[in-house]
Motif scaffolding. Structure first.
Motif, short mmCIF file in Angstrom:
data_model
loop_
_atom_site.label_atom_id
_atom_site.label_comp_id
_atom_site.label_asym_id
_atom_site.label_seq_id
_atom_site.Cartn_x
_atom_site.Cartn_y
_atom_site.Cartn_z
N ARG A 124 0.84 -1.21 0.00
CA ARG A 124 0.00 0.00 0.00
C ARG A 124 0.87 1.26 0.00
N CYS A 127 2.40 1.77 -3.34
CA CYS A 127 1.44 2.28 -4.32
C CYS A 127 1.20 3.78 -4.12
N ASN A 128 1.16 4.20 -2.84
CA ASN A 128 0.91 5.62 -2.58
C ASN A 128 2.11 6.47 -2.95
N GLU A 185 3.03 6.23 -7.69
CA GLU A 185 1.90 5.99 -8.59
C GLU A 185 2.33 5.67 -10.00
N VAL A 241 2.97 2.07 -10.58
CA VAL A 241 1.86 1.14 -10.34
C VAL A 241 0.85 1.26 -11.46
N ARG A 300 -3.95 -1.24 -8.96
CA ARG A 300 -3.91 -1.88 -7.64
C ARG A 300 -5.23 -2.55 -7.34
N ALA A 319 -0.99 -5.78 -6.70
CA ALA A 319 -0.81 -4.66 -7.63
C ALA A 319 -0.03 -5.12 -8.84
N LEU A 365 2.77 -3.87 -11.33
CA LEU A 365 3.80 -2.84 -11.45
C LEU A 365 4.29 -2.79 -12.89
#
Lengths: 286, 112
Positions: free
Chosen positions: B16, B19-20, B23, B26, B29, B34, B36
């Motif tokens: 997580r 991902c944050n 971006e 990614v 998600r 996720a 990539l």
């Protein structure tokens, strides 16, 4: 309780370590309460008192800049009074199941899979290298034949290259099988990890529900306690009041066996703090 | 692309956070998984997560799926015919019975 700082000894339900004592860190005194002893700048502190519980970790040391999560702390205070919730049985059951699953599911590194991946990648590289060698040697043999300059050495080199290639191809097959087994094992392990994750989520959800229930039930007592904290301005939001005031209100709602360390300047002496909290108290200057 | 699936609370949280924070790396998600980008940075993150959380992190490399390159014609034809079937309630096994379409058990046993 009996508190010894250096060679001075204080006894009773309310102990003042304010005037006359060197400045002591509240956190150090709280550690001494929880663990029996601590040391502050070379001065040993020893505390004999009843065992500190979970609530002491939350609000057992009241200072103006204490960091406190008031709802969580209030739920712990409610537990200290022996309160239960409708989800306690489900929570106990889920925690038991989680403990069983957790004991059976290895997390952390997976050296077998790592080795299998590395071996396969190395063997693949080796195959590519040897295929090139075979092709190149075969080209040389052909060129020599065409030019009428056959050489036994080149023929032997081709034979060697072909044999090496065949050996390494066998090794690749073995490495692939090894990886297949490692992947199958990882897949089985992940089925169990998935069960475990689902149980962790279930425990988390039940804990939140239990906490919400306890907070709801203790809320009135908490708000009344907060309203009577000495020198408090009327708090607009009960869970957004000054941290020491919230800690005091939570502490008043809960039940303490071990002494609360109070270093917030809201009480004139330790007796006043102990009386207000209805708990043993050690008072320090803030 | 790299498909990263997590199987523990801490690994899920790490994904997580990743991902944050990144971006652009990614592609998509999904809960605790996720996709990539297939860049060295995507690979760097996947290897890092696997090194940190071991068994609780699964990494797969995905490729575009071209049914004309990867799937035998009878299987493709059967898929289109089944998608076009008249009665939506018919399971494939029954649909294929008595036709030239491949048998379901056979399909399951045959690797692509």
């Amino acid at each position: 309780m009996i508190v010894q700082v250096g060679d001075r000894v204080e006894r009773g339900r309310a102990v003042d370590l304010g005037g006359g004592y060197p400045a002591l860190e509240p956190a150090t005194v709280a550690t001494a309460v929880r663990e029996g002893r601590a040391e502050a700048a070379g001065t040993p502190i020893a505390v004999q008192a009843r065992q500190a519980g979970a609530l002491h970790e939350r609000v057992g040391c009241v200072t103006p800049d204490a960091s406190i999560r008031p709802r969580t702390a209030l739920a712990v205070a409610a537990r200290s009074r022996g309160w239960s919730t409708p989800v306690d049985n489900a929570l106990r059951d889920a925690r038991d199941r989680l403990a069983t699953v957790a004991a059976e599911t290895p997390t952390g590194p997976d050296p077998d899979a790592l080795t299998a991946r590395r071996r396969l990648a190395d063997a693949d590289d080796e195959v590519a290298r040897l295929r090139e060698r075979v092709a190149e040697t075969r080209g040389r043999v052909q060129a020599q034949r065409d030019g009428g300059t056959e050489s036994a050495d080149t023929d032997a080199a081709l034979e060697d290259a072909v044999r090496d290639l065949s050996e390494v191809e066998t090794a690749v097959a073995a490495a692939r099988e090894e990886r297949r087994v490692a992947r199958a094992e990882a897949r089985a392990a992940r089925d169990r990890l998935e069960d475990r994750l689902a149980l962790e989520d279930e425990v988390g959800n039940l804990e939140r529900r239990a906490r919400a229930h306890l907070v709801e039930r203790a809320r009135d007592a908490y708000e009344s306690a907060l309203a009577t904290v000495p020198d408090i301005d009327d708090p607009a939001a009960p869970f957004d009041a000054p941290p020491d005031a919230m800690a005091l209100a939570v502490a008043r709602v809960g039940e303490f066996a071990a002494p609360v360390v109070v270093a917030c300047g809201r009480f004139a002496d330790a007796r006043a703090a102990a009386r207000w909290l209805d708990a043993p108290a050690v008072r320090l200057e803030p | 692309m790299l498909l990263v699936i997590t199987y523990s609370g801490p690994a899920r949280q790490a994904l997580r956070n990743l991902c944050n924070a990144h971006e652009e790396t990614v592609v998509r998600r999904f809960g605790r998984a996720a996709l990539l980008e297939a860049t060295e940075f995507g690979a760097f993150q996947a290897v890092r997560l696997r090194a940190q959380y071991g068994r609780a992190v699964q990494v797969e490399r995905t490729r575009p799926f071209n049914e004309f390159a990867a799937v035998p014609e009878p299987v493709r034809e059967a898929a289109h015919a089944y998608a076009d079937r008249d009665s939506p309630g018919t399971p494939y096994a029954k649909f294929a019975a008595g036709t030239d379409h491949p048998d379901q058990a056979e399909l399951k046993e045959t690797e692509l």
